[in-house]
Write an enzyme that holds these catalytic residues in place. Structure first.
Site, PDB file in Angstrom:
ATOM      1  CD  GLU A   1      -4.827   6.186   3.809  1.00 36.70           C
ATOM      2  OE1 GLU A   1      -4.080   6.125   2.740  1.00 36.70           O
ATOM      3  OE2 GLU A   1      -5.929   6.194   4.152  1.00 36.70           O
TER       4      GLU A   1
ATOM      5  CE  LYS B   1     -15.198  -2.514  -1.336  1.00 35.01           C
ATOM      6  NZ  LYS B   1     -14.511  -2.687  -2.761  1.00 35.01           N
TER       7      LYS B   1
ATOM      8  N   GLY C   1      -9.170  -5.605   2.826  1.00 32.90           N
ATOM      9  CA  GLY C   1     -10.290  -6.332   3.372  1.00 32.90           C
ATOM     10  C   GLY C   1     -10.799  -5.842   4.669  1.00 32.90           C
ATOM     11  N   GLY C   2     -10.168  -4.811   5.226  1.00 27.52           N
ATOM     12  CA  GLY C   2     -10.437  -4.257   6.718  1.00 27.52           C
ATOM     13  C   GLY C   2      -9.738  -4.870   7.731  1.00 27.52           C
TER      14      GLY C   2
ATOM     15  CD  GLU D   1     -11.253  -0.473  -3.316  1.00 33.08           C
ATOM     16  OE1 GLU D   1     -11.349  -0.118  -2.047  1.00 33.08           O
ATOM     17  OE2 GLU D   1     -11.694  -1.626  -3.694  1.00 33.08           O
TER      18      GLU D   1
ATOM     19  CG  HIS E   1     -14.928   2.483  -0.581  1.00 34.66           C
ATOM     20  ND1 HIS E   1     -14.262   1.992   0.284  1.00 34.66           N
ATOM     21  CD2 HIS E   1     -14.479   2.160  -1.832  1.00 34.66           C
ATOM     22  CE1 HIS E   1     -13.244   1.123  -0.647  1.00 34.66           C
ATOM     23  NE2 HIS E   1     -13.458   1.105  -1.839  1.00 34.66           N
TER      24      HIS E   1
ATOM     25  CE  LYS F   1      -3.870  -2.329   0.020  1.00 36.34           C
ATOM     26  NZ  LYS F   1      -3.282  -3.758  -0.140  1.00 36.34           N
TER      27      LYS F   1
ATOM     28  CG  PHE G   1     -11.506   8.730  10.206  1.00 34.98           C
ATOM     29  CD1 PHE G   1     -11.952   7.389   9.580  1.00 34.98           C
ATOM     30  CD2 PHE G   1     -12.579   9.360  11.046  1.00 34.98           C
ATOM     31  CE1 PHE G   1     -13.093   6.993   9.466  1.00 34.98           C
ATOM     32  CE2 PHE G   1     -13.786   8.846  10.947  1.00 34.98           C
ATOM     33  CZ  PHE G   1     -14.287   7.703  10.209  1.00 34.98           C
TER      34      PHE G   1
ATOM     35  NE  ARG H   1      -8.886  -8.463  -4.819  1.00 29.38           N
ATOM     36  CZ  ARG H   1      -9.930  -7.857  -4.114  1.00 29.38           C
ATOM     37  NH1 ARG H   1     -10.969  -7.935  -4.916  1.00 29.38           N
ATOM     38  NH2 ARG H   1      -9.928  -7.126  -3.431  1.00 29.38           N
TER      39      ARG H   1
END
Length: 456
Positions: free
Chosen positions: A203, A239, A167-168, A277, A211, A121, A205, A295
Site C-alpha cells: 500500500e 496502539k 497488529g503491526g 479502520e 488512524h 485483508k 504510505f 471483534r
C-alpha cells in the site's frame, strides 16, 4: 441452543483485562460465567471473578487459548450456551465460529462468512470497494516481480502488509526500490510465523495519515454507527493511546466516514460488533479504508464512555438473535474520553517486556474514571502473553478536561513490582503537539526521538 434464546451460561475463552471486563457484564446481567483458563491463569483475578473455572490447557497459547478444539471441549464440558472470545487469540477465527455452530453453541461474534470476508485483508479491500469505500492504492505482491510492478504503480514510500493478520506484525516500511527485496522477505517471513500465511500486499504510505476508526454494531439486517475513535498514537503500529471522538475532524468528513462504515457493514450483512479502520490524509482532508476488525476492540471503553452503552451487553443481545435495540438517532455522544494502555514494559529500554510479580496496586477512583484491569497485589505477569496490565479510561466534558483528569489520575496510579508504561503516558500528556490534537501516526516515533533516555 440456537442463538434465538437467552444465554444462561457463557464461556469466556480469553484472559487478562478483557476476560475480567466480559465477566463483569455477565454478573450485571445475571448470566452464569465460566472462565476457560490456561495453567498460567488458573489463579488470576478473572478466575476469581468467574462463577466457575475450567482448565483450557498449558500456559503455551498454542495449546490453550489458540486451540479451537480445546475451547469447544471446554464449552461442552460445562454445558455453556455460548462462547465469548474477547479480542486477540481466536476472536476472529472462522474455524472457532464454525466449530461452535456445529456443536450447537452460540459464538459471540460475527458469522464465519463475515470473519472470512474481512480476515483476509485483500478480500476485505475488495468488499470495501464494492461497498463504495475509497482504498489506499496498492495490490498483492505474490513475488518480487509482482511487488515491483505494484510499487511502480503506487510509488514510494510504501508499506508491506500481511494479508492474513494485523497488529503491526508483517508490516514493514519501504523507503525506496533498493529496500524492496530485503523488506519483502522480512515481511513474508514474519507473516508466515505470526499467522501461518506468508501472503503480503503493498500500500502507498501516507506520511501525514491519522488512524481513525468507526465503531459499528449490526444484527445481520441493520447496522448503527457508534461514533469514531482516534488511535494515531502508535509505536511500530501498536496502539498506545486512544480517544473518542477523534479530535479536530471536520463535521462533514466525520459524517462521510460514519456513512462509509455503515455502507460496509450493510454490504456484509454484518452481525455483532465491528470496527472499520480508516486512514485520514491530513493534507488532503480525505480518508481511505484500511481494514475491518470483526471483534470487540481493546479501546472499546472510550466508546462506552461517550455513548453510555455496554458494548458487551449489546454483543450478547445480538448473539442471542435479537434485533438491534438501538436506532441511529438513539446514539448520542457526550463529552470526550481517552484511554491509556498500561503495559508491563520499560519504555526507556525499547519497550522491553517486564514480566514478574506485582507487589502493590493503587487505582485512582472518582467521577469519570474507569480502570479495566486483571492485576492486583500478588498477581503474576507471565511471559507467555501480551503485556497489557490495565487500561486507564477517563471521561471529561471536553478533550481538555479529559486530558487534565488523566494527568491527575496517572499521578495516583501505582502498579509496583514490574516496570510499566505509566511514565511514557505522563510524558505524552505533557507534550504540546499531542495536547493540540490531531497528531499523525508518525508522531509517537518523533516524540520518542526527543525523549531517548527519558526519566522513569
Amino acid at each position: 441452543m440456537t442463538g434465538t434464546g437467552r444465554i444462561r451460561r457463557l464461556l469466556v475463552a480469553n484472559r487478562g483485562e478483557i476476560a475480567a471486563r466480559v465477566l463483569r457484564t455477565c454478573t450485571r446481567l445475571g448470566i452464569e460465567s465460566v472462565l476457560a483458563a490456561s495453567d498460567a491463569d488458573l489463579e488470576s483475578l478473572p478466575a476469581r471473578l468467574a462463577d466457575r473455572v475450567v482448565r483450557l490447557g498449558p500456559a503455551d497459547a498454542g495449546r490453550s487459548y489458540l486451540d479451537v478444539a480445546a475451547v469447544v471441549r471446554a464449552a461442552q464440558a460445562v454445558d455453556a450456551d455460548a462462547v465469548h472470545p474477547g479480542y486477540g487469540f481466536l476472536s476472529e477465527n472462522p474455524s472457532l465460529a464454525r466449530a461452535c455452530a456445529a456443536a450447537g453453541i452460540v459464538f459471540v461474534g460475527p458469522t464465519p462468512e463475515s470473519l472470512e470476508a474481512v480476515g483476509d485483508k485483500l478480500t476485505a479491500r475488495s468488499h470495501a470497494v464494492a461497498a463504495g469505500l475509497p482504498v489506499v492504492p496498492g495490490g498483492e505482491a505474490a513475488d518480487l516481480p509482482g511487488a515491483r510492478r505494484v510499487a511502480a504503480e503506487v510509488g514510494y514510500p510504501l508499506l508491506v502488509k500481511a494479508v492474513g493478520g494485523g497488529g503491526g506484525r508483517g508490516m514493514k516500511l519501504v523507503a525506496g526500490p533498493d529496500d524492496l527485496a530485503h523488506t519483502l522477505d522480512l515481511a513474508v517471513s514474519e507473516a508466515a510465523a505470526a499467522f501461518g500465511d506468508p501472503r503480503v500486499y503493498l500500500e502507498r504510505f501516507v506520511s501525514s495519515g491519522r488512524h481513525v476508526e468507526v465503531q459499528v454494531l449490526g444484527d445481520g439486517s441493520r447496522a448503527v454507527a457508534l461514533g469514531d475513535r482516534d488511535c494515531s498514537v502508535q509505536r511500530r503500529y501498536q496502539k498506545l493511546f486512544e480517544e473518542a471522538p477523534a479530535p479536530l475532524l471536520p463535521d462533514a468528513l466525520r459524517a462521510e466516514m460514519a456513512a462509509a462504515a455503515l455502507a460496509l457493514a450493510e454490504h456484509l450483512s454484518y452481525r455483532g460488533l465491528g470496527t472499520v479502520e480508516l486512514l485520514v490524509d491530513r493534507e488532503r482532508g480525505t480518508f481511505s479504508f484500511l481494514e475491518m476488525n470483526a471483534r470487540i476492540q481493546v479501546e472499546h471503553p472510550v466508546t462506552e464512555m461517550v455513548t453510555g452503552l455496554d458494548l458487551v451487553a449489546e454483543q450478547l443481545a445480538v448473539a442471542e438473535g435479537l434485533p438491534l435495540r438501538l436506532r441511529q438517532e438513539d446514539v448520542v455522544l457526550t463529552g470526550h474520553a481517552v484511554e491509556c494502555r498500561i503495559n508491563a514494559e520499560d519504555w526507556t529500554q525499547g519497550f522491553r517486556p517486564s514480566p514478574g510479580r506485582v507487589d502493590r496496586v493503587v487505582l485512582p477512583v472518582g467521577e469519570g474514571l474507569r480502570v479495566d484491569t486483571h492485576v492486583q497485589g500478588g498477581s503474576v505477569v507471565p511471559p507467555h502473553y501480551d503485556s497489557l496490565l490495565a487500561k486507564l479510561v477517563v471521561h471529561g466534558t471536553d478533550r481538555d478536561d479529559a486530558l487534565a483528569r488523566t494527568r491527575a489520575a496517572l499521578d495516583l496510579l501505582r502498579i509496583e513490582g514490574v516496570t510499566t508504561t505509566v511514565p511514557v503516558h505522563r510524558a505524552l500528556l505533557a507534550d504540546p503537539e499531542f495536547a493540540a490534537g490531531g497528531v499523525d501516526t508518525a508522531f509517537f516515533e518523533r516524540f520518542l526521538d526527543g525523549h531517548r533516555g527519558g526519566a522513569r
